[in-house]
Write a protein that holds these residues in place. Structure first.
Motif, short mmCIF file in Angstrom:
data_model
loop_
_atom_site.label_atom_id
_atom_site.label_comp_id
_atom_site.label_asym_id
_atom_site.label_seq_id
_atom_site.Cartn_x
_atom_site.Cartn_y
_atom_site.Cartn_z
N VAL A 16 43.36 38.06 40.19
CA VAL A 16 44.31 37.47 41.13
C VAL A 16 43.54 37.07 42.40
O VAL A 16 42.68 37.83 42.87
CB VAL A 16 45.42 38.48 41.47
N PRO A 17 43.75 35.88 42.96
CA PRO A 17 44.81 34.91 42.73
C PRO A 17 44.44 33.79 41.76
O PRO A 17 45.13 32.77 41.71
CB PRO A 17 45.04 34.34 44.12
N HIS B 140 42.32 40.46 46.75
CA HIS B 140 42.87 39.36 45.95
C HIS B 140 43.40 38.23 46.83
O HIS B 140 44.27 37.47 46.40
CB HIS B 140 43.99 39.88 45.05
#
Length: 507
Positions: free
Chosen positions: A80-81, A145
């Motif tokens: 993530v992201p 993240h």
């Protein structure tokens, strides 16, 4: 005291002063400058392109760990992201944060480089680059993240990496004259491609298991090199002479303390730059030229606008913009193109794309050698760009081994020549009237303008590629043609020089 030559006695039995200066550094000898190339900068900026395949993967082909919580089976292995459908946009934002910051910072880097000792400048740049590269890797261990974290430190890394190229070109330019500058710098410039290759290999060792180390290891390497640079870099022969004189002063003063038990009472340094010491290394007729050296050493650094007025700077800068646009588009998009056209897996496509860098090594050396022999820097670049245009065409043949090597040589040859030998020539142009403090600024202007193309190329390729790869290659061909046209005035001037219509000047 004047040194005398025993081979020339006068009629009264005395000795005639030596007709040649006795210099501790013979001009015919080249000394090792211990110059740290841009190799480590390229090595530390390469990991981001390697770990992309690890940040976003095809999770359906992997075995899901039994202890993993969550219900999303499609993106469980992604970071993530970068696990969303817009991951290409996010990767582009991270890439462009580096390239845009690098392009902007380059214009200011040369100005600072002319006013700060290059040894300190490179040391600070390498240490900070190592720090920011390691901070990117720490995102893995700290479980960060946020896209802003990676984009910010990529931008900071881009800014501090602008300390590298102007400074190292200035160092090399200080040690080598124009006679074989193209060939020497062509060989030296191969470190950029070697840095890209080695950076890929180092990052590839850790990418599958621990991608944070893909950043941390190169970061430690460049920071360690910065420490070595601080202790061992010699910027020029005059810098080497200054160090020798300083060491001699220290040695003599230490001997006086040992022999007499106290330091010499004289307030003036034993080896100061006085008229008596000038006579040691020169004949009376040459005292004026030597006494003028300190004045030249402290010449005021050239301004940004003054560097732009040097003949040829604008043409080569704009030419490099389009040449670097082509080169960096290949750098960022060639692996993906090979994977799509030749249906290779990502690792094979990445390995095959390194042939483009290998061709660039050969192209840089050939371009430098030819330009040295002919005296035509602009003509050499123009011919290689013309030959590169038909090579940069879509189709399966471009992914063949030979075509990748040839294309890499023709695309990167002019790029390498302009950023090295041409920059050094223009930084020591005759219009400067002996001002030696322009090399770093000129190099920064040329490479900074080229870096704008480096940022635009991958960006335009990303926007155009959805309409078809053919359109991307047409864009590259157009850029090649524009690069040639921008050099037309300088090529015409060089051709007239070869025909005897006017004196031939390099740059």
């Amino acid at each position: 005291m004047v040194l005398c030559s025993p081979q020339n006695p006068l009629q009264d039995g005395s000795l005639k002063p030596a007709s040649r200066p006795l210099s501790p550094l013979p001009p015919s000898r080249t000394y090792d400058a211990n110059i740290p190339g841009d190799f480590y900068y390229h090595l530390s900026r390469k990991p981001i392109s390697i770990i992309k395949s690890q940040l976003h993967r095809n999770c359906s082909t992997l075995i899901r760990p039994p202890n993993l919580n969550g219900t999303d089976n499609e993106t469980w292995c992604d970071w993530v992201p970068f696990d969303q459908d817009n991951y290409k946009t996010l990767f582009g934002a991270v890439d462009n944060s580096f390239l845009v910051a690098y392009a902007i910072g380059m214009f200011f880097s040369g100005i600072f480089g002319e006013r700060v000792p290059l040894r300190y400048y490179l040391t600070i740049g390498m240490l900070l680059s190592g720090l920011f590269t390691c901070l990117l890797g720490l995102g893995f261990y700290l479980n960060i993240h946020s896209i802003w974290y990676y984009a910010f430190f990529q931008a900071m890394n881009g800014l501090v990496q602008t300390t590298g190229w102007p400074a190292v070109v200035a160092c090399v330019g200080n040690w080598f004259g124009k006679g074989k500058r193209g060939f020497i710098m062509g060989v030296w410039n191969s470190h950029t491609s070697v840095g890209n290759i080695l950076g890929s290999l180092i990052a590839g060792v850790f990418v599958s298991s621990d991608w944070g180390m893909s950043f941390i290891v190169p970061g430690i390497i460049i920071a360690s090199t910065g420490v070595l640079c601080f202790f061992f870099l010699v910027e020029s022969e005059s810098d080497l002479l200054a160090r020798i004189l300083k060491a001699s002063q220290t040695l003599v003063r230490t001997m006086l303390i040992v022999v007499y038990g106290q330091e010499d009472n004289e307030k003036e340094p034993l080896l100061q730059n006085s008229s008596s010491n000038e006579e040691i290394f020169s004949s009376p007729g040459q005292s004026n030229s030597i006494s003028s050296e300190p004045a030249e050493e402290h010449t005021k650094a050239i301004s940004f606008c003054g560097a732009l007025r040097i003949p040829g700077v604008m043409e080569f800068s704009l030419c490099l913009l389009f040449a670097k646009l082509v080169s960096y588009t290949f750098l960022y998009w060639l692996p993906l193109y090979i994977a799509n056209v030749a249906h290779f897996d990502p690792k094979e496509a990445g390995d095959m794309s390194t042939l483009f860098d290998v061709g660039g090594i050969v192209g840089g050396i050939v371009a430098g050698l030819v330009s040295d022999q002919t005296g035509g820097r602009a003509s050499t670049c123009c011919v290689m760009l013309i030959l590169a245009a038909p090579m940069v065409t879509p189709g399966p043949f471009i992914v063949s081994l030979r075509m990748l090597l040839v294309c890499g040589a023709l695309v990167n040859g002019p790029y390498a020549l302009i950023t090295t030998a041409v920059s050094a020539d223009l930084g020591t142009h005759e219009s400067l009237r002996g001002n030696s403090r322009a090399l770093s600024t000129v190099t920064a202007i040329i490479d900074g303008t080229g870096s704008i193309g480096a940022a635009l190329g991958p960006l335009l390729a990303g926007l155009i590629s959805p309409t078809g790869w053919n359109n991307v290659f047409f864009m590259l061909i157009t850029a090649d043609i524009l690069a040639c046209l921008l050099l037309s005035r300088l090529v015409y001037k060089e051709v007239r020089g070869w025909c005897g219509h006017s004196p031939r000047h390099r740059g």
